[in-house]
Scaffold this motif. Structure first.
Motif, PDB file in Angstrom:
ATOM      1  N   GLY A 163      48.511  95.972  37.508  1.00  0.00           N
ATOM      2  CA  GLY A 163      47.452  97.294  37.319  1.00  0.00           C
ATOM      3  C   GLY A 163      47.598  98.235  38.271  1.00  0.00           C
ATOM      4  N   ARG A 164      48.239  98.021  39.471  1.00  0.00           N
ATOM      5  CA  ARG A 164      48.291  99.162  40.298  1.00  0.00           C
ATOM      6  C   ARG A 164      49.454 100.063  40.279  1.00  0.00           C
ATOM      7  NH1 ARG A 164      47.711  97.562  46.455  1.00  0.00           N
ATOM      8  NH2 ARG A 164      47.038  99.835  46.486  1.00  0.00           N
ATOM      9  N   MET A 165      50.217  99.967  38.966  1.00  0.00           N
ATOM     10  CA  MET A 165      51.050 100.522  38.783  1.00  0.00           C
ATOM     11  C   MET A 165      50.938 101.761  37.368  1.00  0.00           C
ATOM     12  SD  MET A 165      54.315  97.834  38.551  1.00  0.00           S
ATOM     13  CE  MET A 165      55.636  98.689  38.730  1.00  0.00           C
ATOM     14  N   ARG A 166      49.462 101.371  36.967  1.00  0.00           N
ATOM     15  CA  ARG A 166      48.826 102.374  36.409  1.00  0.00           C
ATOM     16  C   ARG A 166      48.213 103.416  37.068  1.00  0.00           C
ATOM     17  NH1 ARG A 166      44.712 100.472  31.997  1.00  0.00           N
ATOM     18  NH2 ARG A 166      43.795  99.664  34.039  1.00  0.00           N
ATOM     19  N   GLU A 167      48.195 104.661  36.253  1.00  0.00           N
ATOM     20  CA  GLU A 167      47.261 105.797  36.691  1.00  0.00           C
ATOM     21  C   GLU A 167      45.778 105.574  36.377  1.00  0.00           C
ATOM     22  OE1 GLU A 167      47.542 110.634  37.765  1.00  0.00           O
ATOM     23  OE2 GLU A 167      48.652 109.839  35.821  1.00  0.00           O
ATOM     24  N   PHE A 168      44.983 104.802  37.154  1.00  0.00           N
ATOM     25  CA  PHE A 168      43.820 104.576  36.832  1.00  0.00           C
ATOM     26  C   PHE A 168      42.981 103.950  38.080  1.00  0.00           C
ATOM     27  CE2 PHE A 168      40.867 100.955  35.503  1.00  0.00           C
ATOM     28  CZ  PHE A 168      40.070 101.621  34.491  1.00  0.00           C
ATOM     29  N   TYR A 169      41.721 104.798  38.376  1.00  0.00           N
ATOM     30  CA  TYR A 169      41.330 104.713  39.887  1.00  0.00           C
ATOM     31  C   TYR A 169      40.025 104.193  39.442  1.00  0.00           C
ATOM     32  CZ  TYR A 169      44.910 108.301  40.624  1.00  0.00           C
ATOM     33  OH  TYR A 169      46.092 108.821  40.666  1.00  0.00           O
ATOM     34  N   ASP A 170      39.673 103.611  38.193  1.00  0.00           N
ATOM     35  CA  ASP A 170      38.277 103.048  38.205  1.00  0.00           C
ATOM     36  C   ASP A 170      38.311 101.537  38.412  1.00  0.00           C
ATOM     37  OD1 ASP A 170      35.540 102.914  37.973  1.00  0.00           O
ATOM     38  OD2 ASP A 170      35.615 102.624  35.839  1.00  0.00           O
ATOM     39  N   SER A 171      39.136 100.919  39.246  1.00  0.00           N
ATOM     40  CA  SER A 171      39.438  99.423  39.448  1.00  0.00           C
ATOM     41  C   SER A 171      38.847  98.947  40.859  1.00  0.00           C
ATOM     42  CB  SER A 171      40.963  99.185  39.268  1.00  0.00           C
ATOM     43  OG  SER A 171      41.190  97.683  39.420  1.00  0.00           O
ATOM     44  N   TYR A 172      38.972  97.620  40.981  1.00  0.00           N
ATOM     45  CA  TYR A 172      38.589  97.049  42.338  1.00  0.00           C
ATOM     46  C   TYR A 172      39.790  97.329  43.372  1.00  0.00           C
ATOM     47  CZ  TYR A 172      41.986  93.454  41.075  1.00  0.00           C
ATOM     48  OH  TYR A 172      43.118  92.634  40.947  1.00  0.00           O
ATOM     49  N   ILE A 173      40.814  98.067  43.033  1.00  0.00           N
ATOM     50  CA  ILE A 173      41.862  98.262  44.024  1.00  0.00           C
ATOM     51  C   ILE A 173      42.718  99.444  43.493  1.00  0.00           C
ATOM     52  CG2 ILE A 173      43.424  96.767  42.972  1.00  0.00           C
ATOM     53  CD1 ILE A 173      44.363  95.841  45.890  1.00  0.00           C
ATOM     54  N   PRO A 174      42.821 100.581  44.401  1.00  0.00           N
ATOM     55  CA  PRO A 174      43.668 101.693  43.790  1.00  0.00           C
ATOM     56  C   PRO A 174      45.112 101.624  43.616  1.00  0.00           C
ATOM     57  CG  PRO A 174      43.408 101.881  46.339  1.00  0.00           C
ATOM     58  CD  PRO A 174      42.700 100.567  45.842  1.00  0.00           C
ATOM     59  N   PRO A 175      45.438 102.467  42.673  1.00  0.00           N
ATOM     60  CA  PRO A 175      46.914 102.420  42.097  1.00  0.00           C
ATOM     61  C   PRO A 175      47.838 102.569  43.282  1.00  0.00           C
ATOM     62  CG  PRO A 175      45.691 104.478  41.703  1.00  0.00           C
ATOM     63  CD  PRO A 175      44.658 103.807  42.151  1.00  0.00           C
ATOM     64  N   PHE A 176      49.232 102.365  43.093  1.00  0.00           N
ATOM     65  CA  PHE A 176      50.201 102.546  44.126  1.00  0.00           C
ATOM     66  C   PHE A 176      50.582 104.154  44.143  1.00  0.00           C
ATOM     67  CE2 PHE A 176      51.968  98.415  42.743  1.00  0.00           C
ATOM     68  CZ  PHE A 176      51.287  97.457  44.077  1.00  0.00           C
ATOM     69  N   VAL A 177      51.034 104.695  45.271  1.00  0.00           N
ATOM     70  CA  VAL A 177      51.299 106.050  45.167  1.00  0.00           C
ATOM     71  C   VAL A 177      52.643 106.346  44.834  1.00  0.00           C
ATOM     72  CG1 VAL A 177      51.222 107.998  46.696  1.00  0.00           C
ATOM     73  CG2 VAL A 177      49.658 106.055  47.059  1.00  0.00           C
ATOM     74  N   PRO A 178      53.139 107.019  43.735  1.00  0.00           N
ATOM     75  CA  PRO A 178      54.391 107.244  43.537  1.00  0.00           C
ATOM     76  C   PRO A 178      55.270 107.881  44.706  1.00  0.00           C
ATOM     77  CG  PRO A 178      52.872 108.027  41.641  1.00  0.00           C
ATOM     78  CD  PRO A 178      52.031 107.680  42.898  1.00  0.00           C
ATOM     79  N   GLY A 179      56.497 107.521  44.940  1.00  0.00           N
ATOM     80  CA  GLY A 179      57.220 107.713  46.131  1.00  0.00           C
ATOM     81  C   GLY A 179      57.048 106.958  47.270  1.00  0.00           C
ATOM     82  N   GLN A 180      56.322 106.400  47.192  1.00  0.00           N
ATOM     83  CA  GLN A 180      55.842 105.257  48.658  1.00  0.00           C
ATOM     84  C   GLN A 180      56.015 103.867  48.140  1.00  0.00           C
ATOM     85  OE1 GLN A 180      52.128 105.823  50.492  1.00  0.00           O
ATOM     86  NE2 GLN A 180      52.371 108.088  50.348  1.00  0.00           N
ATOM     87  N   ALA A 181      56.364 102.938  49.162  1.00  0.00           N
ATOM     88  CA  ALA A 181      56.807 101.666  49.095  1.00  0.00           C
ATOM     89  C   ALA A 181      55.598 101.069  48.531  1.00  0.00           C
ATOM     90  CB  ALA A 181      56.878 101.022  50.493  1.00  0.00           C
ATOM     91  N   LEU A 182      56.100 100.091  47.394  1.00  0.00           N
ATOM     92  CA  LEU A 182      54.957  99.145  47.010  1.00  0.00           C
ATOM     93  C   LEU A 182      54.339  98.339  48.086  1.00  0.00           C
ATOM     94  CD1 LEU A 182      56.884  99.456  44.419  1.00  0.00           C
ATOM     95  CD2 LEU A 182      55.715  97.435  43.455  1.00  0.00           C
ATOM     96  N   GLU A 183      53.478  97.764  47.721  1.00  0.00           N
ATOM     97  CA  GLU A 183      52.592  97.018  48.725  1.00  0.00           C
ATOM     98  C   GLU A 183      51.860  95.807  48.077  1.00  0.00           C
ATOM     99  OE1 GLU A 183      49.522  99.499  51.126  1.00  0.00           O
ATOM    100  OE2 GLU A 183      47.929  98.997  49.305  1.00  0.00           O
ATOM    101  N   GLY A 184      51.865  94.511  48.933  1.00  0.00           N
ATOM    102  CA  GLY A 184      51.192  93.560  48.414  1.00  0.00           C
ATOM    103  C   GLY A 184      51.095  92.328  49.448  1.00  0.00           C
ATOM    104  N   PHE A 185      50.690  91.111  49.059  1.00  0.00           N
ATOM    105  CA  PHE A 185      50.350  90.209  50.132  1.00  0.00           C
ATOM    106  C   PHE A 185      51.701  89.630  50.516  1.00  0.00           C
ATOM    107  CE2 PHE A 185      46.520  89.896  47.576  1.00  0.00           C
ATOM    108  CZ  PHE A 185      45.637  89.612  48.599  1.00  0.00           C
ATOM    109  N   GLY A 186      51.706  89.322  52.022  1.00  0.00           N
ATOM    110  CA  GLY A 186      53.098  88.997  52.699  1.00  0.00           C
ATOM    111  C   GLY A 186      52.762  88.204  54.039  1.00  0.00           C
ATOM    112  N   VAL A 187      53.643  87.554  54.478  1.00  0.00           N
ATOM    113  CA  VAL A 187      53.832  86.929  55.705  1.00  0.00           C
ATOM    114  C   VAL A 187      54.460  87.708  56.683  1.00  0.00           C
ATOM    115  CG1 VAL A 187      54.247  85.023  57.187  1.00  0.00           C
ATOM    116  CG2 VAL A 187      53.228  84.716  55.020  1.00  0.00           C
TER     117      VAL A 187
END
Length: 344
Positions: free
Chosen positions: A59-83
């Motif tokens: 869902g974060r790979m879509r250009e859609f801003y009306d969600s509970y979490i904003p989209p990823f930024v093209p040209g930047q690293a993806l992000e997600g949960f990690g340890v």
């Protein structure tokens, strides 16, 4: 002391998509990073050890801003949960050497500015990687969805779709521990075998071998379904609606069957909500974060007693993260999909 600059391998998001993610939507690049948290930033410089591949990231790979979490930024690293392990800190709550879980970059090292929802991990006999699975967001999704949304009672009949995945495998085990009868669906005979012989489900079936889902659910639930924990949507949800008992509950956790998020498929059996007085509710685990401490205690205790097991699908190396993530959408993963980036 002068900051050390090192190479930093990253998984870069190339541009917005609509359909199922492909490996070519991402690229692995090597940048540089200073192993220092800037003074006055309250940030942490961390070394990422494990990254979580989760369907919500699509869902974060879509250009859609009306969600509970904003989209990823093209040209930047993806992000997600990690340890991660803290290398340098400008935050009084964290010190170098601390292990943390929370949102981080898909890269070898990250500068983490948003520290409010990070969680400090105290290493014990539970694997560190479980903090993005069993004891992380997927595990808590299972716990909150099952206990808070489904309101289960002992002896009820429970159906779980995508039952061998990160969330489904725990939902089924929680339901069994609660005294319910549990059937799971999955997409291969190997997964069905795991559900029945390792995860303790009463029954399981391979949906790819079923030509008529209505008949399938009639076979496994002749008496009807009290609780459906839905991870897939689509035809499976439609079939489950017909088999729900009066006052049944459906927790809508995922819609992984939808090929396109802008051209969604419709439902046919929603009239059952009225005639059977079914409660169908979507939810986010973040709505229930006040319950996180009791979840950790509950699940950790059962895991240490050997009453809960958790299956991981571990990919080695950040360069394999794109294929691991894309594999989620064709069911390649067996269990919780994790990427091992580095050792401690």
């Amino acid at each position: 002391m002068e900051a050390v600059e090192v190479a930093n391998k990253q998984v870069i998001f190339k541009g917005f998509i609509d359909g199922i993610p492909k490996e070519t939507d991402m690229e692995v690049k090597v940048g540089k990073i200073e192993l220092k948290a800037p003074k006055g930033s309250s940030a942490l410089l961390v070394k990422n050890l494990y990254l979580s591949c989760d369907p919500y990231m699509r869902g974060r790979m879509r250009e859609f801003y009306d969600s509970y979490i904003p989209p990823f930024v093209p040209g930047q690293a993806l992000e997600g949960f990690g340890v991660s392990r803290v290398i340098d800190s400008d935050n009084a709550d964290y010190k170098p050497g601390d292990f943390i879980s929370g949102i981080t970059g898909w890269e070898e090292y990250s500068l983490v500015h948003t520290t409010g929802q990070l969680r400090k991990i105290h290493p014990d006999d539970i694997p560190l990687s479980f903090h993005v699975g069993l004891l992380g967001m997927p595990g808590f999704t299972a716990y909150a969805g099952f206990f808070e949304v489904c309101s289960p009672k002992k002896g009820e009949y429970v159906f779980v779709s995508a039952a061998s995945g990160a969330v489904g495998q725990l939902v089924g085990q929680l339901a069994k521990l609660h005294g319910c009868y549990v059937v799971g669906s999955a997409g291969s005979s190997q997964k069905v075998d795991l559900l029945k012989n390792k995860l303790g489900f009463d029954e399981a079936f391979n949906y790819k071998e079923e030509t008529d889902l209505n008949a399938t659910l009639e076979r496994y639930f002749p008496q009807g379904i009290d609780i459906y924990f839905d991870n897939v949507g689509g035809d499976m949800l439609d079939a489950a609606l017909l088999k729900m008992k009066p006052f049944g509950r459906i927790a809508v956790c995922g819609m992984v069957s939808q090929q396109s998020l802008s051209k969604t498929e419709g439902m046919h059996n929603l009239f059952c909500l009225i005639s059977k007085r079914i409660r169908m509710q979507g939810f986010l685990q973040s709505d229930y974060l006040d319950l996180f401490p009791q979840f950790l205690e509950y699940v950790s205790s059962y895991y240490k007693q050997g009453k809960i097991v958790y299956i991981e699908d571990m990919n080695e190396g950040l360069e394999n993260a794109p294929s691991a993530f894309v594999g989620l959408f064709s069911g390649k993963n067996v269990g919780k999909q994790v990427v091992h980036v580095a050792d401690e």
